[in-house]
Design a protein around this motif. Sequence first.
Motif, mmCIF file in Angstrom:
data_model
loop_
_atom_site.group_PDB
_atom_site.id
_atom_site.type_symbol
_atom_site.label_atom_id
_atom_site.label_comp_id
_atom_site.label_asym_id
_atom_site.label_seq_id
_atom_site.Cartn_x
_atom_site.Cartn_y
_atom_site.Cartn_z
ATOM 1 N N HIS A 1 0.814 -1.213 0.000
ATOM 2 C CA HIS A 1 0.000 0.000 0.000
ATOM 3 C C HIS A 1 0.852 1.270 0.000
ATOM 4 N N ASP A 2 2.012 1.206 0.600
ATOM 5 C CA ASP A 2 2.839 2.418 0.715
ATOM 6 C C ASP A 2 4.253 2.177 0.178
ATOM 7 N N LEU A 3 4.349 1.411 -0.903
ATOM 8 C CA LEU A 3 5.676 1.207 -1.518
ATOM 9 C C LEU A 3 6.316 2.543 -1.887
ATOM 10 N N ASN A 4 5.469 3.474 -2.325
ATOM 11 C CA ASN A 4 5.994 4.793 -2.689
ATOM 12 C C ASN A 4 6.708 5.470 -1.521
ATOM 13 N N GLY A 5 6.262 5.155 -0.321
ATOM 14 C CA GLY A 5 6.848 5.782 0.861
ATOM 15 C C GLY A 5 8.336 5.485 0.998
ATOM 16 N N GLU B 1 11.287 -7.581 -4.335
ATOM 17 C CA GLU B 1 12.725 -7.309 -4.418
ATOM 18 C C GLU B 1 13.069 -6.161 -5.379
ATOM 19 N N PRO B 2 12.549 -6.178 -6.627
ATOM 20 C CA PRO B 2 12.904 -5.068 -7.527
ATOM 21 C C PRO B 2 12.450 -3.706 -6.982
ATOM 22 N N ALA B 3 11.309 -3.673 -6.303
ATOM 23 C CA ALA B 3 10.818 -2.397 -5.764
ATOM 24 C C ALA B 3 11.758 -1.874 -4.684
ATOM 25 N N VAL B 4 12.271 -2.783 -3.880
ATOM 26 C CA VAL B 4 13.192 -2.362 -2.819
ATOM 27 C C VAL B 4 14.523 -1.906 -3.434
ATOM 28 N N ARG B 5 14.975 -2.666 -4.416
ATOM 29 C CA ARG B 5 16.232 -2.290 -5.091
ATOM 30 C C ARG B 5 16.093 -0.944 -5.789
ATOM 31 N N MET B 6 14.910 -0.705 -6.349
ATOM 32 C CA MET B 6 14.666 0.573 -7.030
ATOM 33 C C MET B 6 14.938 1.747 -6.085
#
Length: 610
Positions: A483-487, A536-541
């Motif tokens: 929900h808050d990946l953008n955060g 994983e890719p979202a965190v690496r981003m």
Amino acid sequence: VSDVDGAAWEGETYAVVGALVDELVRAGVRAAVVSPGSRSTPVALALARQAGIALYVHPDERSAAYFGLGLAKATGAPVVLASTSGTAAANYLPAVAEARYGRVPLVLLTADRPPEARDVASAQTIDQVRLYGSHAKWSVDLPPPAPLAVVVRHARVVGARAARLAVRAPAGPVHVNVPLREPLVPDPTAPAPMDAARAPWRRDAAAGPYVSFPPSRLRLDAGATRALAAAWAAVDRGVVIAGPEPGDGAAAAGKRARAAAALARRLGWPLLADPLAAARQAPDSIRRHDAFLRDEAALEALRPDGAVLFGAPPVSRTLARLVGAVPHGAVWLVDDGGGYPDPSLGAAHVVDAEPAAAFAAVAAQLPPPAPGEGRWRRLWREVDGAAARAIVDALAERQELFEGRLYAELGALVPAATRVVVGNSMPVRDADAFFAPRRRGVVVLGNRGASGIDGVVSTALGVAAAEDGRPTLLVLGDLSFFHDLNGLVAARRFGLSLTVVVVQNRGGGIFSFLPQRAHGERFEELFGTPLDLDFEPAVRMHGGRFARVRTWPALRAAVRRGLAVSGLTVVEAIVPDRDANVALHEAVWRRVAAAVEPFLPAARGRAGAP
Ligand SMILES: Cc1ncc(C[n+]2csc(CCOP(=O)(O)OP(=O)(O)O)c2C)c(N)n1
Ligand SMILES: [Mg+2]
């Protein structure tokens, strides 16, 4: 502004906005979270140029607002949020609602079009007047800047009042809508006009705030104090219940916890502490009530004759049932926020006073406690101890990555003074039952004002921005993380350190505990909602380290590493499926019920005094 040489500075817009911002800082604001936009240019520039304010520029308003909320929660000081007009301002609403009900001080500055540009289809223009409805404690639509000294004075008064109202009990969000006419951008060739000594927003630092509010607290008078002392002393089997803290900082929370612990000791009552209450750290508080009160026999045997509550309603539903079983006339709420934080609707008395002062005053009226611990209080502590041992034993037998045991593992890992942010849904509930930090000064924070699963990542990063060297750990569910990946953007942007544990149970684990579970055919589609995303890719981003773990040694190593290094670390814990999770919880509750059973006959003997 008529009485000042206008040529040397940037005109009335900057005079008014500068005065507003200057007064906010004089009244206690130390940080601002600004989101980019054109209409808000004067607000953004004034905040950036103001000494004494830490600036965080965050491009997603929804996450930015939760970031500010986390920062305010950790420090207790009001945080400014500044946005441009239109849907940008509307994106603040979820955090504003959380701040309202969770009592967290925020000052929202929303740039707006001036009145002549409203309701005529101007771009990026919506109705911003009282945009947050009853969720803002106070809402002001400033007049558009004008060359009048009274308009600058008004901005100062609004700044002072906004910062004061945000922290005054009940702390919460205040909204200042700031209509701005063009030109919005100052002349870049003008010589540092904001620093002009004669600019009307300037006020000598030594001059102090334009409006000051000497600290004051709601106190009981002597008669009311004596009456309460007599009423509480007449209750043999009472309990003090500490609920989640408001967002007024660790010092205030610690003071309330110490006063509540001293009062409970004097009265010979147990102090039951929610996981989000500072009282949870008091050495003699009861912490396993959620586990042992699930048992009907224990709930009945330990039913109190009176209860004193403070803070927000506790997370534990079984604790709510205990309070619901107390006779109506014997439930007191102590709340200086003018509220009635008791959803069970059982409280008969609202003590309209600051809790720490009220508890200290009442305790001073009570006779000193007899040596040794009274029977009722001792019984609760014995039951709590037995439940704690049963939980440790039950967890030790589980080798799989059971969600409950996760919190016991983290309790052993977190360094002293860590701030642990827990997400809503199962994390806060499992933390209630299973999290027992070994080291001192660990504080648990969560968003229980509106209990959303949105904005949790940003809240934790705001907490991590408190800049006092304390490590921050976040534990949250997989849907909440999504929900808050953008955060996550705040981590690298602001150079923050955060360790995140994502409890990966493929969807909403909490629903498997609810009656919805019985509707097999539509359950996964409507409630479980597995997303099956590769995080994983979202965190690496976002430049973070990522580890996916399936065993306890791997989890321990990854969390330890995350807490030891700087930057963002995300540990995804692959836990047993949601049905298995329910069965594993129930097995623990059965062990706890069996362990406390031997104490119940003594509890049923209804004598209170030793
Ligand atoms: C913003 C928001 N949307 C929806 C909900 C309703 N809701 C409560 S718990 C939950 C599921 C959360 O799943 P997850 O974060 O994975 O935690 P888990 O239940 O697995 O512990 C939902 C959708 C909510 N509380 N807030
Ligand atoms: Mg989940």
